[in-house]
Design a protein around this motif. Structure first.
Motif, PDB file in Angstrom:
ATOM      1  N   LYS A 157     -75.000  63.348 -49.079  1.00  0.00           N
ATOM      2  CA  LYS A 157     -74.516  63.658 -48.422  1.00  0.00           C
ATOM      3  C   LYS A 157     -75.399  63.208 -46.958  1.00  0.00           C
ATOM      4  N   LYS A 158     -74.444  61.962 -47.005  1.00  0.00           N
ATOM      5  CA  LYS A 158     -74.946  60.297 -45.371  1.00  0.00           C
ATOM      6  C   LYS A 158     -73.525  60.468 -45.203  1.00  0.00           C
ATOM      7  N   LEU A 159     -73.131  61.108 -44.264  1.00  0.00           N
ATOM      8  CA  LEU A 159     -71.657  61.550 -43.584  1.00  0.00           C
ATOM      9  C   LEU A 159     -72.189  61.135 -42.690  1.00  0.00           C
ATOM     10  N   PRO A 160     -71.661  60.240 -41.547  1.00  0.00           N
ATOM     11  CA  PRO A 160     -72.237  60.502 -40.370  1.00  0.00           C
ATOM     12  C   PRO A 160     -71.330  62.374 -39.924  1.00  0.00           C
ATOM     13  N   LYS A 161     -71.759  61.998 -38.383  1.00  0.00           N
ATOM     14  CA  LYS A 161     -71.880  63.633 -37.891  1.00  0.00           C
ATOM     15  C   LYS A 161     -70.054  63.372 -37.674  1.00  0.00           C
ATOM     16  N   GLU A 162     -69.589  62.284 -36.927  1.00  0.00           N
ATOM     17  CA  GLU A 162     -68.100  62.364 -36.649  1.00  0.00           C
ATOM     18  C   GLU A 162     -66.793  62.733 -38.013  1.00  0.00           C
ATOM     19  N   PHE A 163     -67.829  62.326 -38.835  1.00  0.00           N
ATOM     20  CA  PHE A 163     -66.688  62.535 -40.351  1.00  0.00           C
ATOM     21  C   PHE A 163     -67.589  63.475 -40.547  1.00  0.00           C
ATOM     22  N   GLY A 164     -67.331  64.849 -40.373  1.00  0.00           N
ATOM     23  CA  GLY A 164     -68.016  66.414 -40.853  1.00  0.00           C
ATOM     24  C   GLY A 164     -67.001  67.059 -40.863  1.00  0.00           C
ATOM     25  N   HIS A 165     -66.049  66.483 -40.894  1.00  0.00           N
ATOM     26  CA  HIS A 165     -64.050  67.061 -40.944  1.00  0.00           C
ATOM     27  C   HIS A 165     -64.491  67.027 -42.684  1.00  0.00           C
ATOM     28  N   ILE A 166     -64.750  66.033 -43.079  1.00  0.00           N
ATOM     29  CA  ILE A 166     -64.223  65.596 -44.366  1.00  0.00           C
ATOM     30  C   ILE A 166     -65.338  65.919 -45.437  1.00  0.00           C
TER      31      ILE A 166
END
Length: 372
Positions: A157-166
């Motif tokens: 759960k370390k995805l940046p906000k810009e890749f929140g759609h994944i």
């Protein structure tokens, strides 16, 4: 040599001295310094701040009046001499030295080479910035990743906000990149190419990924060989299956709109499927198989749809929205009494005792009034 006496003109716009005509006599031993003293006999301090110019050129105070430079009827301009100044056009002497030191205190950011920035976007993972290595995936917006790095970020759960759609594996598309023969992984340039046109995968050319098969082809190859099948595996694809890799802002905006439309369509299909199976009412309420929690009050309530004689589900209207009729059974201790137990006695454990005609005293509850 000039004669022993001749006439010259003196003027000074800065000192507001009107042009004067002077006749100089016995000038053989006299200099411009003597001329200044004669003009300002009462102000000896100002003499050192003045100098003469002739035809725009300054003259030294030691210049003799009988020199060949000063011809008869010449016009001498008397001007103020400006002292000091650093020649930088703005130094007043009032600035602190700190203002110059502060200019170099903070290191200016190095200019980013646009070619290096472009290559990094096409040769490195968009998440970890590591060199691309198979297996690789792209998202629905055309960003390319190392699959291992993306999966680890999803699990942690370390995805940046810009890749929140994944959200999971369903939002990743496996791609197949064609390696350039004879290129090592340690090279700084591109190591992938278009399998048809041979164009390098380095950002100079537009590339598409086919969602149905995962092959990555250049736009030039797809344009020159017009076909509805993949040029590598010959699998059919539609125009919506083409995802541009590292597209421009306008192209990414189109992909984002397409992604939102697909999500909305998926939600509508799920709702329609539930309605078709009879598990959802007109207002989206579940009518059967739904148990409501009543543990706080010791109850277990079950929503029961009222079935009419014609076999239809009975709904009670509240305003414009129909609501399923639900019944709740009240708890009774006698319903769960143990075998061989008197129901009234067992129920008295959970309920208060019956009212008596006798009144209790404050000293003893067991002795009613009139019997002690």
């Amino acid at each position: 040599m000039h004669p022993k006496s001749h006439q010259i003109f003196v003027q000074s716009p800065e000192l507001q001295i009107l042009p004067q005509s002077l006749t100089l006599s016995a000038i053989s031993n006299r200099t411009l310094s003597h001329l200044k003293r004669s003009l300002f006999p009462d102000s000896p301090r100002i003499i050192s701040s003045l100098y003469f110019t002739l035809n725009g050129k300054p003259l030294l105070d030691e210049t003799p009046l009988s020199s060949s430079q000063i011809a008869p009827f010449s016009t001498l301009i008397l001007r103020y001499r400006l002292f000091g100044g650093g020649g930088d056009g703005g130094a007043t002497g009032a600035e602190s030295r700190d203002c110059y030191l502060n200019m170099y205190a903070e290191k200016k950011p190095d200019k980013v080479d646009p070619n290096e920035q472009r290559l990094s976007k096409w040769l490195n993972c968009a998440l970890s910035n590591e060199t691309l290595s198979e297996p690789c995936v792209i998202d629905k917006l055309g960003n390319i990743f190392n699959k291992e790095s993306l999966v680890e970020a999803l699990i942690g759960k370390k995805l940046p906000k810009e890749f929140g759609h994944i959200k999971g594996l369903k939002d990743m598309i496996n791609v197949k990149l064609d390696l350039i023969p004879g290129v090592d992984d340690g090279t700084s340039g591109s190591k992938f190419q278009c399998p048809v046109a041979g164009l390098e995968f380095n950002g100079k050319y537009k590339f598409f990924a086919l969602r149905n098969c995962g092959h990555v082809l250049s736009a030039k190859a797809l344009k020159e060989v017009k076909s509805s099948c993949c040029l590598v595996c010959h699998k059919e694809f539609e125009e919506l299956d083409k995802i541009v890799i590292n597209g421009s802002e306008e192209e990414v905006l189109v992909l984002r709109e397409r992604m939102e439309e697909e999500k909305a369509k998926s939600v509508r299909e799920k709702k329609a499927k539930k309605v078709k199976n009879g598990n959802v009412g007109e207002n989206g309420m579940c009518l059967e198989g739904k148990r409501l929690s009543g543990s706080k009050h010791g109850l277990d309530v079950k929503a029961v749809a009222k079935v009419e004689g014609n076999g239809k589900v009975g709904l009670k209207g509240v305003g414009d929205a129909p609501v399923a009729i639900a019944t709740a059974k009240r708890f009774k201790a006698t319903d769960v009494a143990p075998p061989n137990a008197t129901k009234d006695v067992y129920a008295s454990i959970f309920t208060s005792s019956r009212k008596s005609d006798f009144k209790e005293t404050y000293s003893c509850r067991s002795l009613p009034l009139g019997r002690n």
